[in-house]
Write a protein that holds these residues in place. Structure first.
Motif, PDB file in Angstrom:
ATOM      1  N   GLU A  40       3.824  -7.712 -11.683  1.00 44.74           N
ATOM      2  CA  GLU A  40       2.750  -7.897 -10.707  1.00 44.74           C
ATOM      3  C   GLU A  40       3.291  -8.481  -9.408  1.00 44.74           C
ATOM      4  O   GLU A  40       2.914  -8.046  -8.317  1.00 44.74           O
ATOM      5  N   GLU A  41       4.170  -9.457  -9.504  1.00 43.69           N
ATOM      6  CA  GLU A  41       4.765 -10.053  -8.306  1.00 43.69           C
ATOM      7  C   GLU A  41       5.581  -9.022  -7.539  1.00 43.69           C
ATOM      8  O   GLU A  41       5.515  -8.952  -6.309  1.00 43.69           O
ATOM      9  N   THR A  42       6.312  -8.196  -8.259  1.00 44.81           N
ATOM     10  CA  THR A  42       7.097  -7.140  -7.613  1.00 44.81           C
ATOM     11  C   THR A  42       6.180  -6.139  -6.926  1.00 44.81           C
ATOM     12  O   THR A  42       6.461  -5.697  -5.807  1.00 44.81           O
ATOM     13  N   ARG A  43       5.077  -5.794  -7.566  1.00 47.81           N
ATOM     14  CA  ARG A  43       4.116  -4.876  -6.944  1.00 47.81           C
ATOM     15  C   ARG A  43       3.529  -5.473  -5.675  1.00 47.81           C
ATOM     16  O   ARG A  43       3.370  -4.778  -4.668  1.00 47.81           O
ATOM     17  N   ARG A  44       3.190  -6.774  -5.713  1.00 54.28           N
ATOM     18  CA  ARG A  44       2.653  -7.421  -4.512  1.00 54.28           C
ATOM     19  C   ARG A  44       3.677  -7.399  -3.384  1.00 54.28           C
ATOM     20  O   ARG A  44       3.338  -7.137  -2.228  1.00 54.28           O
ATOM     21  N   GLN A  45       4.921  -7.675  -3.714  1.00 50.49           N
ATOM     22  CA  GLN A  45       5.967  -7.653  -2.696  1.00 50.49           C
ATOM     23  C   GLN A  45       6.154  -6.248  -2.127  1.00 50.49           C
ATOM     24  O   GLN A  45       6.334  -6.081  -0.922  1.00 50.49           O
ATOM     25  N   LEU A  46       6.087  -5.251  -2.997  1.00 47.98           N
ATOM     26  CA  LEU A  46       6.227  -3.866  -2.547  1.00 47.98           C
ATOM     27  C   LEU A  46       5.071  -3.472  -1.637  1.00 47.98           C
ATOM     28  O   LEU A  46       5.274  -2.831  -0.602  1.00 47.98           O
ATOM     29  N   GLU A  47       3.858  -3.868  -1.988  1.00 45.78           N
ATOM     30  CA  GLU A  47       2.706  -3.580  -1.141  1.00 45.78           C
ATOM     31  C   GLU A  47       2.857  -4.266   0.215  1.00 45.78           C
ATOM     32  O   GLU A  47       2.535  -3.682   1.252  1.00 45.78           O
ATOM     33  N   ALA A  49       5.690  -5.011   1.672  1.00 44.68           N
ATOM     34  CA  ALA A  49       6.739  -4.288   2.401  1.00 44.68           C
ATOM     35  C   ALA A  49       6.190  -2.981   2.968  1.00 44.68           C
ATOM     36  O   ALA A  49       6.513  -2.613   4.102  1.00 44.68           O
ATOM     37  N   HIS A  50       5.344  -2.283   2.195  1.00 43.51           N
ATOM     38  CA  HIS A  50       4.731  -1.050   2.696  1.00 43.51           C
ATOM     39  C   HIS A  50       3.832  -1.345   3.892  1.00 43.51           C
ATOM     40  O   HIS A  50       3.843  -0.603   4.884  1.00 43.51           O
TER      41      HIS A  50
END
Length: 88
Positions: A40-47, A49-50
């Protein structure tokens, strides 16, 4: 009596095996929860960055449009200046 020692050793090994299996099953959900949290943390960071990349793209597009408009205004001004010089 000779068979008692191997039997006790076997019982001890089975007990340790059962205990390890229980500990392994108890640790697995905690590890799964940690993996889910990390995902979940990685997804938040990816969002994030996008979103930052999209903002940068929009800013670049805006800057290119303003530069293009400025170049067109410059060319128009140069053409007007040339026409005015030829008229005089």
């Amino acid at each position: 009596m000779e068979y008692l020692t191997p039997l006790l050793l076997l019982a001890l090994l089975v007990g340790v095996g059962v205990l390890l299996a229980k500990v392994g099953r108890a640790a697995a959900p905690a590890a799964d929860q940690a993996n889910v949290a990390l995902l979940e943390e990685t997804r938040r960071q990816l969002e994030g960055a996008h979103a930052a990349a999209e903002r940068e793209r929009a800013a670049k597009t805006d800057a290119l449009q303003r530069a293009s408009a400025a170049e067109a205004a410059k060319l128009s001004a140069q053409q007007q200046l040339t026409e005015a010089a030829q008229a005089h």
